[in-house]
Design a protein around this motif. Structure first.
Motif, PDB file in Angstrom:
ATOM      1  N   UNK A   1       1.037  -1.071   0.022  1.00  0.00           N
ATOM      2  CA  UNK A   1       0.128  -0.019   0.058  1.00  0.00           C
ATOM      3  C   UNK A   1       0.682   1.226   0.075  1.00  0.00           C
ATOM      4  N   UNK A   2       0.301   2.303  -0.504  1.00  0.00           N
ATOM      5  CA  UNK A   2       0.979   3.644  -0.347  1.00  0.00           C
ATOM      6  C   UNK A   2       1.547   3.978   1.012  1.00  0.00           C
ATOM      7  N   UNK A   3       0.613   3.533   2.023  1.00  0.00           N
ATOM      8  CA  UNK A   3       0.846   3.999   3.349  1.00  0.00           C
ATOM      9  C   UNK A   3       2.017   3.156   3.782  1.00  0.00           C
ATOM     10  N   UNK A   4       2.186   1.833   3.443  1.00  0.00           N
ATOM     11  CA  UNK A   4       3.377   1.065   3.848  1.00  0.00           C
ATOM     12  C   UNK A   4       4.828   1.563   3.040  1.00  0.00           C
ATOM     13  N   UNK A   5       4.729   2.142   1.802  1.00  0.00           N
ATOM     14  CA  UNK A   5       5.520   2.593   1.120  1.00  0.00           C
ATOM     15  C   UNK A   5       6.246   3.932   1.680  1.00  0.00           C
ATOM     16  N   UNK A   6       5.209   4.596   2.338  1.00  0.00           N
ATOM     17  CA  UNK A   6       5.900   6.066   2.897  1.00  0.00           C
ATOM     18  C   UNK A   6       6.686   5.500   4.336  1.00  0.00           C
ATOM     19  N   UNK A   7       6.029   4.781   4.862  1.00  0.00           N
ATOM     20  CA  UNK A   7       6.808   4.183   6.151  1.00  0.00           C
ATOM     21  C   UNK A   7       8.100   3.581   5.791  1.00  0.00           C
ATOM     22  N   UNK A   8       8.240   2.909   4.780  1.00  0.00           N
ATOM     23  CA  UNK A   8       9.554   2.177   4.336  1.00  0.00           C
ATOM     24  C   UNK A   8      10.556   3.385   4.016  1.00  0.00           C
ATOM     25  N   UNK A   9      10.113   4.238   3.219  1.00  0.00           N
ATOM     26  CA  UNK A   9      10.854   5.283   2.552  1.00  0.00           C
ATOM     27  C   UNK A   9      11.441   6.086   3.864  1.00  0.00           C
ATOM     28  N   UNK A  10      10.699   6.563   4.598  1.00  0.00           N
ATOM     29  CA  UNK A  10      10.818   7.282   5.989  1.00  0.00           C
ATOM     30  C   UNK A  10      11.910   6.468   6.730  1.00  0.00           C
ATOM     31  N   UNK A  11      11.674   5.258   7.088  1.00  0.00           N
ATOM     32  CA  UNK A  11      12.386   4.142   7.999  1.00  0.00           C
ATOM     33  C   UNK A  11      13.837   4.016   7.241  1.00  0.00           C
ATOM     34  N   UNK A  12      14.029   3.780   5.935  1.00  0.00           N
ATOM     35  CA  UNK A  12      15.129   3.598   5.492  1.00  0.00           C
ATOM     36  C   UNK A  12      16.028   4.815   5.038  1.00  0.00           C
ATOM     37  N   UNK A  13      15.388   5.874   4.904  1.00  0.00           N
ATOM     38  CA  UNK A  13      15.670   7.251   4.756  1.00  0.00           C
ATOM     39  C   UNK A  13      16.823   7.546   6.101  1.00  0.00           C
ATOM     40  N   UNK A  14      16.017   7.407   7.287  1.00  0.00           N
ATOM     41  CA  UNK A  14      16.740   7.785   8.441  1.00  0.00           C
ATOM     42  C   UNK A  14      17.880   6.809   8.594  1.00  0.00           C
ATOM     43  N   UNK A  15      17.768   5.661   8.326  1.00  0.00           N
ATOM     44  CA  UNK A  15      18.884   4.648   8.365  1.00  0.00           C
ATOM     45  C   UNK A  15      20.245   5.175   7.706  1.00  0.00           C
ATOM     46  N   UNK A  16      19.755   5.202   6.405  1.00  0.00           N
ATOM     47  CA  UNK A  16      20.919   5.738   5.659  1.00  0.00           C
ATOM     48  C   UNK A  16      21.481   7.077   6.102  1.00  0.00           C
ATOM     49  N   UNK A  17      20.659   7.864   6.609  1.00  0.00           N
ATOM     50  CA  UNK A  17      21.181   9.249   6.801  1.00  0.00           C
ATOM     51  C   UNK A  17      22.217   9.026   7.883  1.00  0.00           C
ATOM     52  N   UNK A  18      21.893   8.060   8.840  1.00  0.00           N
ATOM     53  CA  UNK A  18      22.544   7.867  10.071  1.00  0.00           C
ATOM     54  C   UNK A  18      24.028   7.205   9.941  1.00  0.00           C
ATOM     55  N   UNK A  19      24.293   6.832   8.602  1.00  0.00           N
ATOM     56  CA  UNK A  19      25.515   6.498   7.896  1.00  0.00           C
ATOM     57  C   UNK A  19      26.567   7.632   7.586  1.00  0.00           C
ATOM     58  N   UNK A  20      25.925   8.837   7.649  1.00  0.00           N
ATOM     59  CA  UNK A  20      26.643   9.701   7.062  1.00  0.00           C
ATOM     60  C   UNK A  20      28.185   9.972   7.537  1.00  0.00           C
ATOM     61  N   UNK A  21      28.187  10.036   8.862  1.00  0.00           N
ATOM     62  CA  UNK A  21      29.572  10.127   9.626  1.00  0.00           C
ATOM     63  C   UNK A  21      30.717   8.963   9.188  1.00  0.00           C
TER      64      UNK A  21
END
Length: 352
Positions: A109-129
């Motif tokens: 569902x679109x709602x599930x895609x939204x949650x996945x994108x938000x979750x994965x984006x935060x996880x990837x952004x945490x790898x910035x250092x």
């Protein structure tokens, strides 16, 4: 009776032919057809990279890093595997389309895609250092040489510029702050890169109407350069103020030495314009983002992290030489006396 036997023989013969053809088709299907639900099996390496912007090896590498951040025990229901969450987010980043269309491809569902994108984006952004680091003094030796080989300008550690990521209006009393000089709502993102397009610094938190030089002056890296805590020099366009650690072009070069400086400066800082263009070609979501503001910011950083990981794993995608045009060269920033003196010294010592 003989006619009946002839019809029976013909029917049996045709039935046998049908059975033989069906068996051949089944054998071919078992041998040739692949499970299209598994991209690792159904796509070649190039096809996989064209859809997800990372190599198969790169996806395995990233999934292992972010799995603890995106998979947690559930009290009820089924857990979406880390690989699938990462692939869904990568497809969204690369396609830059509506989430509902990504959901149609993945039966989510679109709602599930939204949650996945938000979750994965935060996880990837945490790898910035880990993946976006300004070079140390030891690393700077190699980077300086590569910049010099590329454009003929000495002592360069990085090229700096800003690029605008278009977003939908955030609404509220501060919405107009995000309207840039072209009339679009955007986030102004500062990037520093090396000659091979590796991003060494990203600042993604300023609204579209903010000037490039103001973003730099308020960034952490500017303070570190002023205090001589990290290697310099950076190259920027005339939208930045000329300082001892950020050299800009002349407004109107006059002498032959100044013209040689100008030519080398423009050529040597060209990688940042290419980097901005390649980044938006690699991740088309950066051309226009329909996410909430906070998720937009983390997604921009996530795409920068993925860009460096893609370079690390040497993907074989080829992007057109698209030069980003979101610069502010038409807005000349006042120059400091120390910056003018530094620029003059380089002109006299290297271009005279």
């Amino acid at each position: 009776m003989q006619q009946i036997n002839w019809y029976t023989a013909m029917a049996l013969s045709r039935l046998q032919d049908f059975e033989d053809r069906r068996n051949r088709i089944n054998r071919f299907s078992i041998r040739k057809l692949q499970d299209m639900s598994n991209p690792f099996e159904s796509f070649s390496e190039y096809q996989f990279q064209a859809r997800f912007r990372l190599s198969k090896e790169g996806v395995i590498f990233v999934a292992a890093l972010i799995k603890p951040k995106i998979v947690s025990p559930l009290k009820r229901g089924a857990q979406i595997p880390a690989f699938m969450q990462l692939l869904v987010a990568l497809r969204f980043y690369s396609a830059g389309t509506f989430q509902i269309q990504i959901g149609d491809l993945t039966n989510l569902s679109q709602g599930t895609i939204s949650k996945i994108v938000k979750r994965v984006s935060h996880a990837l952004a945490s790898l910035k250092p880990q993946f976006i680091r300004y070079p140390t003094e030891n690393e700077a030796v190699v980077i300086r040489q590569r910049f010099y080989d590329y454009g003929g300008f000495p002592g360069v550690i990085g090229a700096i510029d800003c690029t605008h990521v278009l977003i939908k209006s955030v609404g509220g009393p501060n919405a107009e702050l995000f309207r840039d000089r072209k009339g679009n709502f955007s986030i102004n993102v500062q990037l520093i890169c090396t000659s091979d397009l590796k991003i060494t610094n990203v600042v993604a938190r300023w609204y579209g109407s903010c000037h490039d030089n103001r973003i730099f002056e308020n960034s952490k890296i500017c303070g570190q350069l002023e205090r001589a805590e990290v290697p310099s020099v950076l190259l920027g366009d005339s939208g930045y103020g000329c300082t001892p650690f950020l050299l800009t072009p002349f407004s109107h070069p006059v002498t032959a030495a100044e013209k040689r400086y100008q030519s080398a400066q423009i050529k040597t800082r060209n990688p940042i314009e290419r980097c901005n263009g390649v980044l938006k070609q690699r991740f088309n979501c950066l051309r226009y983002m329909r996410l909430k503001l906070r998720t937009c910011l983390t997604t921009i950083v996530a795409c920068c992290v993925l860009h460096n990981i893609a370079l690390l794993h040497r993907d074989n995608l080829q992007f057109e030489e698209e030069v980003d045009e979101d610069h502010e060269e038409d807005t000349v920033t006042p120059l400091s006396s120390s910056g003018i003196a530094s620029r003059t010294r380089i002109v006299l010592s290297h271009f005279s």
